[in-house]
Scaffold this motif. Sequence first.
Motif, PDB file in Angstrom:
ATOM      1  N   GLU A 315       0.821  -1.208   0.000  1.00 24.14           N
ATOM      2  CA  GLU A 315       0.000   0.000   0.000  1.00 24.14           C
ATOM      3  C   GLU A 315       0.857   1.262   0.000  1.00 24.14           C
ATOM      4  O   GLU A 315       0.556   2.265   0.661  1.00 24.14           O
ATOM      5  N   GLY A 316       1.939   1.190  -0.743  1.00 26.71           N
ATOM      6  CA  GLY A 316       2.784   2.355  -0.897  1.00 26.71           C
ATOM      7  C   GLY A 316       3.769   2.581   0.212  1.00 26.71           C
ATOM      8  O   GLY A 316       4.414   3.655   0.263  1.00 26.71           O
ATOM      9  N   ALA A 317       3.935   1.623   1.131  1.00 22.57           N
ATOM     10  CA  ALA A 317       4.883   1.792   2.233  1.00 22.57           C
ATOM     11  C   ALA A 317       6.295   1.920   1.694  1.00 22.57           C
ATOM     12  O   ALA A 317       6.616   1.449   0.597  1.00 22.57           O
ATOM     13  N   ALA A 318       7.140   2.556   2.528  1.00 22.32           N
ATOM     14  CA  ALA A 318       8.498   2.813   2.060  1.00 22.32           C
ATOM     15  C   ALA A 318       9.263   1.540   1.812  1.00 22.32           C
ATOM     16  O   ALA A 318      10.156   1.481   0.949  1.00 22.32           O
ATOM     17  N   ASN A 319       8.955   0.465   2.587  1.00 18.11           N
ATOM     18  CA  ASN A 319       9.672  -0.786   2.378  1.00 18.11           C
ATOM     19  C   ASN A 319       8.989  -1.699   1.361  1.00 18.11           C
ATOM     20  O   ASN A 319       9.350  -2.863   1.233  1.00 18.11           O
ATOM     21  N   GLY A 320       7.958  -1.196   0.678  1.00 19.88           N
ATOM     22  CA  GLY A 320       7.296  -1.991  -0.350  1.00 19.88           C
ATOM     23  C   GLY A 320       8.123  -2.066  -1.617  1.00 19.88           C
ATOM     24  O   GLY A 320       8.929  -1.181  -1.924  1.00 19.88           O
ATOM     25  N   LEU A 321       7.922  -3.130  -2.319  1.00 19.08           N
ATOM     26  CA  LEU A 321       8.591  -3.273  -3.617  1.00 19.08           C
ATOM     27  C   LEU A 321       7.838  -2.457  -4.662  1.00 19.08           C
ATOM     28  O   LEU A 321       6.596  -2.342  -4.626  1.00 19.08           O
ATOM     29  N   PHE A 322       8.542  -1.927  -5.647  1.00 22.43           N
ATOM     30  CA  PHE A 322       7.894  -1.043  -6.626  1.00 22.43           C
ATOM     31  C   PHE A 322       8.501  -1.271  -8.006  1.00 22.43           C
ATOM     32  O   PHE A 322       9.590  -1.845  -8.165  1.00 22.43           O
ATOM     33  N   THR A 323       7.750  -0.771  -8.987  1.00 23.78           N
ATOM     34  CA  THR A 323       8.224  -0.743 -10.366  1.00 23.78           C
ATOM     35  C   THR A 323       7.683   0.524 -11.005  1.00 23.78           C
ATOM     36  O   THR A 323       6.678   1.096 -10.535  1.00 23.78           O
ATOM     37  N   THR A 324       8.313   0.984 -12.052  1.00 23.36           N
ATOM     38  CA  THR A 324       7.902   2.215 -12.741  1.00 23.36           C
ATOM     39  C   THR A 324       7.665   1.936 -14.211  1.00 23.36           C
ATOM     40  O   THR A 324       8.171   0.961 -14.778  1.00 23.36           O
ATOM     41  N   CYS A 325       6.912   2.819 -14.828  1.00 22.28           N
ATOM     42  CA  CYS A 325       6.672   2.748 -16.276  1.00 22.28           C
ATOM     43  C   CYS A 325       6.487   4.161 -16.806  1.00 22.28           C
ATOM     44  O   CYS A 325       6.216   5.101 -16.041  1.00 22.28           O
ATOM     45  N   THR A 326       6.628   4.291 -18.100  1.00 22.01           N
ATOM     46  CA  THR A 326       6.434   5.587 -18.772  1.00 22.01           C
ATOM     47  C   THR A 326       5.124   5.534 -19.543  1.00 22.01           C
ATOM     48  O   THR A 326       4.937   4.690 -20.433  1.00 22.01           O
ATOM     49  N   VAL A 327       4.230   6.432 -19.222  1.00 22.49           N
ATOM     50  CA  VAL A 327       2.910   6.518 -19.860  1.00 22.49           C
ATOM     51  C   VAL A 327       2.945   7.649 -20.880  1.00 22.49           C
ATOM     52  O   VAL A 327       3.370   8.772 -20.558  1.00 22.49           O
ATOM     53  N   THR A 328       2.534   7.321 -22.131  1.00 23.23           N
ATOM     54  CA  THR A 328       2.477   8.326 -23.199  1.00 23.23           C
ATOM     55  C   THR A 328       1.057   8.858 -23.300  1.00 23.23           C
ATOM     56  O   THR A 328       0.113   8.083 -23.510  1.00 23.23           O
ATOM     57  N   ILE A 329       0.903  10.159 -23.176  1.00 22.62           N
ATOM     58  CA  ILE A 329      -0.403  10.817 -23.251  1.00 22.62           C
ATOM     59  C   ILE A 329      -0.393  11.727 -24.472  1.00 22.62           C
ATOM     60  O   ILE A 329       0.332  12.733 -24.510  1.00 22.62           O
ATOM     61  N   ASN A 330      -1.158  11.343 -25.504  1.00 25.45           N
ATOM     62  CA  ASN A 330      -1.271  12.143 -26.726  1.00 25.45           C
ATOM     63  C   ASN A 330      -2.438  13.109 -26.601  1.00 25.45           C
ATOM     64  O   ASN A 330      -3.506  12.747 -26.092  1.00 25.45           O
ATOM     65  N   LEU A 331      -2.214  14.311 -27.091  1.00 28.67           N
ATOM     66  CA  LEU A 331      -3.259  15.327 -27.062  1.00 28.67           C
ATOM     67  C   LEU A 331      -3.995  15.329 -28.400  1.00 28.67           C
ATOM     68  O   LEU A 331      -3.381  15.449 -29.466  1.00 28.67           O
ATOM     69  N   ARG A 332      -5.312  15.145 -28.311  1.00 28.70           N
ATOM     70  CA  ARG A 332      -6.151  15.169 -29.507  1.00 28.70           C
ATOM     71  C   ARG A 332      -6.477  16.611 -29.867  1.00 28.70           C
ATOM     72  O   ARG A 332      -6.834  17.411 -29.014  1.00 28.70           O
ATOM     73  N   ASP A 333      -6.356  16.905 -31.186  1.00 27.57           N
ATOM     74  CA  ASP A 333      -6.551  18.275 -31.640  1.00 27.57           C
ATOM     75  C   ASP A 333      -8.028  18.653 -31.587  1.00 27.57           C
ATOM     76  O   ASP A 333      -8.906  17.877 -31.966  1.00 27.57           O
ATOM     77  N   VAL A 334      -8.293  19.859 -31.123  1.00 30.30           N
ATOM     78  CA  VAL A 334      -9.612  20.475 -31.201  1.00 30.30           C
ATOM     79  C   VAL A 334      -9.454  21.787 -31.960  1.00 30.30           C
ATOM     80  O   VAL A 334      -8.355  22.343 -32.049  1.00 30.30           O
ATOM     81  N   ASN A 335     -10.554  22.251 -32.510  1.00 31.37           N
ATOM     82  CA  ASN A 335     -10.484  23.446 -33.351  1.00 31.37           C
ATOM     83  C   ASN A 335     -10.472  24.692 -32.464  1.00 31.37           C
ATOM     84  O   ASN A 335     -11.464  25.409 -32.339  1.00 31.37           O
ATOM     85  N   ASP A 336      -9.311  24.935 -31.875  1.00 35.52           N
ATOM     86  CA  ASP A 336      -9.162  26.106 -31.000  1.00 35.52           C
ATOM     87  C   ASP A 336      -8.387  27.222 -31.677  1.00 35.52           C
ATOM     88  O   ASP A 336      -8.042  28.221 -31.017  1.00 35.52           O
ATOM     89  N   ASN A 337      -8.115  27.081 -32.994  1.00 37.89           N
ATOM     90  CA  ASN A 337      -7.394  28.120 -33.739  1.00 37.89           C
ATOM     91  C   ASN A 337      -8.130  28.392 -35.048  1.00 37.89           C
ATOM     92  O   ASN A 337      -8.174  27.531 -35.923  1.00 37.89           O
ATOM     93  N   PRO A 338      -8.724  29.568 -35.200  1.00 37.00           N
ATOM     94  CA  PRO A 338      -9.387  29.886 -36.473  1.00 37.00           C
ATOM     95  C   PRO A 338      -8.354  30.229 -37.545  1.00 37.00           C
ATOM     96  O   PRO A 338      -7.211  30.590 -37.235  1.00 37.00           O
ATOM     97  N   PRO A 339      -8.720  30.117 -38.836  1.00 39.54           N
ATOM     98  CA  PRO A 339      -7.802  30.543 -39.894  1.00 39.54           C
ATOM     99  C   PRO A 339      -7.554  32.050 -39.806  1.00 39.54           C
ATOM    100  O   PRO A 339      -8.469  32.829 -39.511  1.00 39.54           O
ATOM    101  N   THR A 340      -6.329  32.436 -40.049  1.00 41.98           N
ATOM    102  CA  THR A 340      -5.965  33.865 -40.004  1.00 41.98           C
ATOM    103  C   THR A 340      -5.411  34.273 -41.361  1.00 41.98           C
ATOM    104  O   THR A 340      -4.698  33.515 -42.021  1.00 41.98           O
ATOM    105  N   PHE A 341      -5.765  35.504 -41.793  1.00 40.56           N
ATOM    106  CA  PHE A 341      -5.291  36.045 -43.065  1.00 40.56           C
ATOM    107  C   PHE A 341      -3.885  36.609 -42.893  1.00 40.56           C
ATOM    108  O   PHE A 341      -3.533  37.155 -41.833  1.00 40.56           O
TER     109      PHE A 341
END
Length: 890
Positions: A315-341
């Motif tokens: 339960e997260g104790a200091a003497n507990g065994l642990f492992t790590t991983c890298t999580v990839t979080i991709n950002l999905r595009d939303v239309n937050d930029n209008p076309p500019t002249f």
Amino acid sequence: MAKVLMLTLFFTALMSSRGQSCYVQSPFYVRVPLTIPAGYVAKVETSGCDPTSLWFSSKDPSFTVRSDGVIIALRSVTMETGERTFSVGVHDNNGPESEMEVHLVYKRTRKTNEKREAVLKRTKRHWRPAPFHILENGKPPFPIYIDQFVSDSSQNYSVFYTLRGPGIDEYPFDIFSFNSENGKLYLKQSVDREEYSEFHLTARVFDKLNQKERDNPAPITVIVDDENDNAPEFIGPLQFVVDEQNGPGTLVGQLKSTDRDDPNTDHSRVQYKLLSGLNYFAIHPKSGTITTVTNTLDRETTDKHFVIVEARDREGAANGLFTTCTVTINLRDVNDNPPTFLKTPYKATIAENVGEKLLLRIPVEDKDLINTPNWISKFIITKGNENGNFRIDRDPATNEGCLYVTKPLDYEISPIVRLEVLARNEAELNSTSAQWQTVPVNVTVTDVDEGPEFSAPTITFTIKENTPNGTLIGTYSAKDPETKKSDGITYYKSSDPGGWVNVDKNTGQLTVANTIDRESDLVRDGMYNITVRAVDATSKSGTGTVILKIIDENDNMPVFPPGLVLCQKTEDELGSVVVTAEDKDGSPNTFPFSFRLPPDNDGTWSLEPLNATSAKLKQVKPLSTGIYDVPITVRDQQGYGAEKITKVTICRCRSGVCLAQKRAVALGPMGALALFLPLLLLLLLCLFLIFICATKKQKAQIMEADDYKGTLLESNTEALGDNVDANFLSMGLDQGAKGSKVSIMNQGWAGNKSFSTIGGHSMHDFGYNQSGMTMTNIQDVYSRQFDHYGTQHVGSTLLGNGMDYRGQDSSLLHWQTVELMLQERMKYMGQKEREEEEVNDTLHCYGYEGAGSTAGSVGCHSDIGDRDNLEFLNTLGPKFKSLAEVCTKS
């Protein structure tokens, strides 16, 4: 209130020196009642640990540990299995947390008498021992004593024990060993709980004297206690997608992990922790759910984030065994930029009267994901295009706006056109306060000298059909677009299919030139179009269309078929036929029609209306088959119409068609005409061929004979006729040599067949010396053809077709060639002796068998000579009727 009982637990805490953490001996066993009441207290005493920073923690929610080391039962706990295990953590500032496993074991209370003295009772050894416990990953030296099992029979007998099962004599082998004399069990090697969590053995007891089994077999269970020797492992996806610009608390994804250790202990209870990405994300420690903590995630800045996550057991104790991983979080595009002249405003120039031309390209910039609806531009002309002169499209390759002129501009109306163009995306804006942008576009129109323009591109005039010539229809004038005047403009017709209209050259007035007929094929739906061209002094022109809307007049009366067929089923049954009328006029000058018979009709026929355009003509009185004239009056809706005669043929029918009548022996005038027509056509064909031949260089006069004297002879007799002069052949040859005319009554060459009369012509009828050519000349000219084609072939060809000789231009030469070949043939026959059968297969002359006959020849070609008198057909016998019909039909 529950009674509070105190129990002192002595923990041996060894500390080697100051600054090192406490070391706790584990496991520790404590005897407790069968039911632990709420408030039951166990006192923890320690030594060797820093009392100022010492604190305790319980891993069992049924118990709590105060800071002074007192364990209190929070609720009543029943020892159903006789044993309960939980962990107590001990921690001070000297080092990491230590943990001790506490085993609560049910203790039996002794019975007492009235003096509260314990009543002693002999307790039997129980043969079914409690499960034995061993710790996985045991450390040497081996063997390690586990426990001992003893049977009650050992008190009365000298016994020995046997033990069988996995770990002893079954796979896995050599895990345990035991002493058969005293029943002691030993561990021979370390065991991995994740591989073998329990061992189920069977113990038996036997009498040493007679080997007799003294007790029932007893099951022995060896439980392998877990040791935290496995770190958590991540399972499932480690890559998630979330929309950019989402607010705090947005779900990103959930991590999952597994731990091979005992799931009923803290060894497999995992907690999660973020080691990076804390500015943007958070993770729930128990569920592993990742959420956002901000609304500043911008794909255009960073399109993916790499977050390190830790999973730790205990339960997260200091003497507990642990492992790590890298999580990839991709950002999905939303239309937050209008076309500019890229710039503003845009300018363009174009000449007037120019259409369908690219005027301007308008580039835009969009930071959203390329080639998605958030990036693809869409352009709209919001102002200045009220007349539809422009259109704007998107270039899919560059995402630019392409401004086109679709309808020509007029400098005189608008020298400058101000447009406003809006740029947006296919998708709506999201998670932004920005708005769609617009840009002004100024279009300058340059002046061009142009031709006259009519007052309207199309003008419509209404006129009645049959209006008298010269009647004014209207005026269609044009003006110069620069001067707005009509001076110097002349008018011409470009198109007037019927020639119905005149155009005044100077004024543009339209007048009637010819009769206007609404029922003409040139009129479509009552409309007639003409095209007028206006030309100014500089020869520039403009065109316009005049539409004449023609009003109908009742100038066409209803008409109906001149002939009808009435099918007669039986002689007594009266028939009927439908009369349908048509009227080219339009409403109201057309149907419904009214059908009438003359007032003074004899009552043979009657008319019964069927619909607006038809009536049924019914037979009232019995009539025989034949043709009858029936006067019928048909009038339109306005009463316009007249009486007309229709011929009604009454006959026997099949499929609505009259059956052919039996031909009578006596041919009437129609029969004679039917017989004469084919002969007349044949005669015309002959005259046509003669005319063609007569128009060539060498001409020969052909005498038309009225009587061909053709006869029908039997062709099965090959012998000479009755009136054959033996000297005829030689005489003919001599006369031919002197250039005299030779009379040949029977023409035609048939090889080994006998001659018969064809048409009754002789060579005298054609006069072969009229062209001035001698017999010698002819012989020289045609001898080569005779030799080439052969006697039989040329003779049959020339005599058979009569007027066609290949390679020659004159009918005279043709007949002269025929006579020459016949002379050559007769000369050949006269010079050479023949056998009797050969003499019979020669040219013969036959008597004229038609002499004295009132009917003459009955051959198919004999009608030409007797075409003026066909009465002889009535005198022929029945055998000749079919032959007469064949000749007439052909």
